[in-house]
Design an enzyme around this catalytic site. Structure first.
Site, PDB file in Angstrom:
ATOM      1  N   GLU A 113       8.506  -7.539  -3.750  1.00 35.78           N
ATOM      2  CA  GLU A 113       8.821  -8.115  -5.054  1.00 35.78           C
ATOM      3  C   GLU A 113       8.912  -6.966  -6.061  1.00 35.78           C
ATOM      4  O   GLU A 113       7.982  -6.154  -6.141  1.00 35.78           O
ATOM      5  CB  GLU A 113       7.726  -9.085  -5.484  1.00 35.78           C
ATOM      6  CG  GLU A 113       7.560 -10.289  -4.590  1.00 35.78           C
ATOM      7  CD  GLU A 113       6.378 -11.140  -5.038  1.00 35.78           C
ATOM      8  OE1 GLU A 113       6.503 -11.835  -6.062  1.00 35.78           O
ATOM      9  OE2 GLU A 113       5.328 -11.073  -4.379  1.00 35.78           O
TER      10      GLU A 113
ATOM     11  N   ARG B 233      -3.418  -6.750   7.073  1.00 33.57           N
ATOM     12  CA  ARG B 233      -3.262  -5.892   5.895  1.00 33.57           C
ATOM     13  C   ARG B 233      -4.081  -4.616   6.072  1.00 33.57           C
ATOM     14  O   ARG B 233      -5.090  -4.601   6.771  1.00 33.57           O
ATOM     15  CB  ARG B 233      -3.768  -6.615   4.638  1.00 33.57           C
ATOM     16  CG  ARG B 233      -2.851  -7.675   4.106  1.00 33.57           C
ATOM     17  CD  ARG B 233      -3.525  -8.408   2.967  1.00 33.57           C
ATOM     18  NE  ARG B 233      -3.756  -7.518   1.842  1.00 33.57           N
ATOM     19  CZ  ARG B 233      -2.951  -7.401   0.795  1.00 33.57           C
ATOM     20  NH1 ARG B 233      -1.849  -8.117   0.741  1.00 33.57           N
ATOM     21  NH2 ARG B 233      -3.217  -6.587  -0.186  1.00 33.57           N
TER      22      ARG B 233
ATOM     23  N   LYS C  42      -1.740  -5.678  -8.671  1.00 33.68           N
ATOM     24  CA  LYS C  42      -0.958  -5.317  -9.858  1.00 33.68           C
ATOM     25  C   LYS C  42      -1.709  -5.693 -11.135  1.00 33.68           C
ATOM     26  O   LYS C  42      -1.774  -4.920 -12.088  1.00 33.68           O
ATOM     27  CB  LYS C  42       0.398  -6.028  -9.804  1.00 33.68           C
ATOM     28  CG  LYS C  42       1.225  -5.653  -8.599  1.00 33.68           C
ATOM     29  CD  LYS C  42       2.323  -6.680  -8.315  1.00 33.68           C
ATOM     30  CE  LYS C  42       2.960  -6.420  -6.961  1.00 33.68           C
ATOM     31  NZ  LYS C  42       3.856  -7.489  -6.549  1.00 33.68           N
TER      32      LYS C  42
END
Length: 775
Positions: free
Chosen positions: A271, A486, A496
């Site tokens: 993204e 992950r 973020k």
């Protein structure tokens, strides 16, 4: 709401009450389990025992082709399938044979139906396995890896009960070795462990670009080639566990193969609303690396479906980081490239009765137990008109969404496909005021690009059902979603939102602050891309989430920089030294090897004058036990000069602080060898050096138990030390941003982009050793 009958039925299968209640929250699973249990009860004519109940639950939770439910339940109820191994084989068989009718003879052979293994056969197989390892067993005794014996015995007896094999292995090992002695209870000697770790360290050293590690026993490329044995081959999607087939599947796969030629296709789909971090490095290596390892291609696709959060700088930064790591995308694409097609498919989904326009508010849709939509069964024509009205801007944001009719694996009902947003898009401008969601867009973009392996992190496993459902609901090619674990690091924050909080609080300068673990920050700090790729190779292709210690990443950095960063000399805390008997009327030119261990890599020249500067910590007025550097009566050598200096006089200022040392020098080969050689600079450049430590004090700064005050309360006040007035030798005068050096005895340093002509700024990348106290 759980009914007493359903609850009793499920607990009767052996489920705990909590597990039964959780199951009832998932409508699709509970319906399938109820049907399976009811059929089994009719077949048995009595209560279901726990072993059968466990198999029925496993069947209901893993079977995707509901047409096969009755067929498989009959085998379980009649005890023809009575082990987990047989159930897994049966589920795999029906997945890989989607067409009717099922060949029951072939099915039973593949699933071990009616295969009877006697205790004698198990005993013989275990005995043969132990005999193959007998000599090693006698040496290592109970330190031997017993799992190896189990694995080999199970391979020889595919359908045997695992507990029976384990019991037989335990009995025969006991018979061979006798009872455990005191030595058998001790841990393996540390020396052996150290040798193993040293071997791992050595095999992980030689790094080449693009993520491939030369000379390593299992490089990332080799691991990914190995994964090809576990992943499906292109065009054989239907053989994947959990893959859902339809009457159109085989034709769609044939068309897919005609388009791709059987080529592996992956994609990295970030993204564009933030900067990539160390976890993304694993994703980049996995997606691009898997394609490369199998002679395929990888797309870089920007998931630009949320114009509110997307910025041009993020597109550029993401592309830069992918190429910095050594990968070249086959093609750069955008979800917005397909907006017209995605909209047309949304209309088709409504036509098929699989989507509807809903007016529940965002807050009503949150969580997994939201109220069912009162608009779920609204007429198709009405939803079509309303969806068109959404596109034309007749609804305010939040007043209407398009939702898909499905239940996801985590129990969430009817995920949103489209929502209203009156924000201009960076590529399409004001053309759209409705935008698709990730759940709707992702699988369809994969389908359009004919992705063979949709590789994503484990948290997307709950979306796998919607992935398959949506492609099949539209009768388009359905790729396969594979999940992997992950990669996280201790002492780090990568979200973020939290990085923005750190910037706002003034704790860090920006996304590329060298104390962060974003890729731009690591580049600025001086981490080579080869080292990051090597770190991903060491972590390996794991399914479980991995949280690593930062020092393991730093070790990879040292491995690379040791062979690539030329040496220079710098002094952080200068102390002036005047050589009163300097042997020449003007400065001497000293040739210093760029890499002392390999002088074939060249030399650089530094001046050696009567005034030099040394580290203040390399001097003591009076020596003490264990101290080897300069002191009264204790000379030291100056590296690379061939000279030894000896203290004659200490010059102090009015405050009593040492300001200068007066020394004499002699040739190093003209007398006793000094205890130490120290670094120095002469006629140096003045520079700024930034020394970095961990940004956080605790391993898990986001853990409320470990850090009750929140991550912002856990900041390390000593995470950045700026040394102004440091001195560096003149060999670095032409250095550019991101050039890397080893400052002898100090560590590895990289030129910061803040540098200007005549004023270099260096970031310390890592110390020379893991423990700075050993330097």
């Amino acid at each position: 709401m759980a009914t007493p009958d359903s609850l009793a039925l499920f607990t009767g299968l052996g489920l705990s009450e909590n597990k039964a209640r959780e199951t009832l929250k998932n409508a699709a699973l509970s319906t399938q389990l109820r049907e399976a249990a009811t059929q089994a009860q009719r077949t048995l004519g009595s209560a279901i025992d726990k072993a059968t109940g466990t198999l029925l639950y496993g069947l209901a939770s893993r079977l995707r082709d509901t047409r096969r439910l009755s067929f498989l339940v009959s085998y379980i109820a009649n005890k023809k399938i009575h082990t987990e191994l047989q159930l897994s084989a049966a589920l795999e068989y029906v997945r890989s044979h989607p067409l009717d009718p099922i060949d029951t003879e072939d099915f039973e052979q593949e699933c071990g139906v009616n295969v009877v293994l006697t205790p004698e056969q198990i005993e013989e197989a275990v005995e043969a396995t132990i005999n193959r390892h007998r000599s090693q067993l006698l040496v290592e005794r109970y330190h031997f890896n017993m799992g190896l014996l189990m694995g080999e015995a199970r391979a020889a007896l595919k359908w045997a009960d695992g507990k029976m094999i384990k019991h037989e292995v335990d009995m025969q090992v006991l018979h061979l070795l006798g009872p455990k002695m005191e030595a058998d209870l001790e841990k393996k000697p540390k020396a052996a462990k150290a040798r193993l770790e040293d071997t791992h360290r050595k095999t992980a050293k030689d790094v080449v670009e693009n993520g491939e590690v030369a000379g390593q026993t299992l490089s990332l490329m080799e691991q990914l080639r190995g994964e090809a044995l576990k992943f499906h081959k292109p065009g054989e999607n239907y053989k994947t566990p959990g893959y859902v087939t339809t009457p159109y599947t085989m034709d769609l796969l044939r068309q897919h193969l005609e388009i791709t030629g059987g080529q592996v296709r992956t994609r990295f789909p970030p993204e564009p609303n933030g900067i990539l971090h160390i976890g993304h490095a694993k994703a980049i290596n996995f997606n691009f690396g898997y394609a490369k390892a199998n002679n395929g291609i990888c797309f870089l696709r920007f998931d630009d479906t949320n114009p509110e959060k997307e910025e041009a700088k993020f597109f550029t930064a993401i592309y830069d980081m992918v190429t910095w790591l050594g990968y070249t995308p086959y093609k750069v694409t955008y979800a917005s490239d397909y907006f017209d097609q995605l909209y047309a498919w949304a209309v088709e989904l409504i036509h098929r009765g699989q989507a509807y326009v809903c007016h529940q508010r965002v807050e009503e849709l949150k969580g997994h137990n939201s109220l069912p939509s009162p608009w779920r069964e609204r007429p198709i024509e009405e939803s079509l008109l309303l969806f068109e009205a959404m596109r034309k801007g007749k609804f305010a944001e939040g007043e209407a969404t398009l939702r898909m009719k499905l239940v996801m694996e985590d129990g969430k009902m009817d995920p949103v496909a489209y929502r209203v947003k009156y924000t201009p898009h960076h590529r399409t401008g004001d053309k759209w005021c409705i935008y698709p969601t990730y759940d709707y867009t992702h699988c369809l973009c994969d389908s359009i690009e004919h992705i063979t392996h949709s590789l994503c992190t484990k948290e997307f496993q709950a979306r796998r059902s919607s992935y398959f459902w949506l492609c099949n609901a539209l009768d388009v090619y359905c790729p396969v979603q594979w999940e992997y674990g992950r990669l996280n690091l201790h002492y780090a924050v990568v979200s973020k939102r939290k990085i923005l909080q750190l910037v706002a609080a003034g704790a860090v300068r920006d996304w590329d602050d060298p104390r962060l673990f974003t890729l731009t920050a690591l580049r600025r700090r001086g981490f080579p891309p080869e080292a990051i790729n090597n770190f991903c190779a060491r972590v390996g292709v794991t399914v479980a989430q991995t949280t690593m210690e930062p020092h393991l990443l730093e070790a990879c950095v040292r491995d690379v920089l040791n062979n690539t960063a030329p040496r220079a000399m710098a002094v952080l805390e200068p102390l002036k030294v005047v050589i009163t008997n300097f042997p020449a009327p003007k400065p001497l030119d000293i040739q210093v090897p760029n890499f002392p261990a390999d002088e074939t890599k060249g030399f650089h020249q530094v001046p050696f004058a009567s005034t030099v500067f040394i580290e203040r910590t390399d001097f003591k007025e009076e020596s003490e036990p264990g101290y080897k550097r300069l002191a009264l009566g204790q000379p030291v050598g100056l590296r690379h000069t061939g000279y030894v200096i000896e203290l004659q006089h200490v010059v102090k200022g009015s405050s009593g602080c040492v300001e200068c040392l007066e020394v004499t020098c002699r040739r190093a080969d003209s007398g006793e060898k000094p205890k130490a050689f120290i670094h120095w600079v002469s006629q140096p450049l003045v520079c700024e050096i930034r020394l970095y430590e961990r940004l956080f004090q605790h391993k898990n700064p986001e853990d409320p138990v470990e850090v009750p005050g929140g991550f912002l309360s856990d900041l390390n006040p000593a995470s950045l030390q700026v040394v102004e007035g440091a001195l560096v030798d003149r060999s670095v005068v032409l250095a550019k941003s991101f050039d890397k050096f080893q400052f002898e005895r100090l560590g590895y340093f990289s030129v910061d982009p803040d540098s200007q002509q005549g004023q270099l700024v260096f970031n310390r990348t890592v110390t020379l050793k893991e423990d700075p106290g050993k330097v």
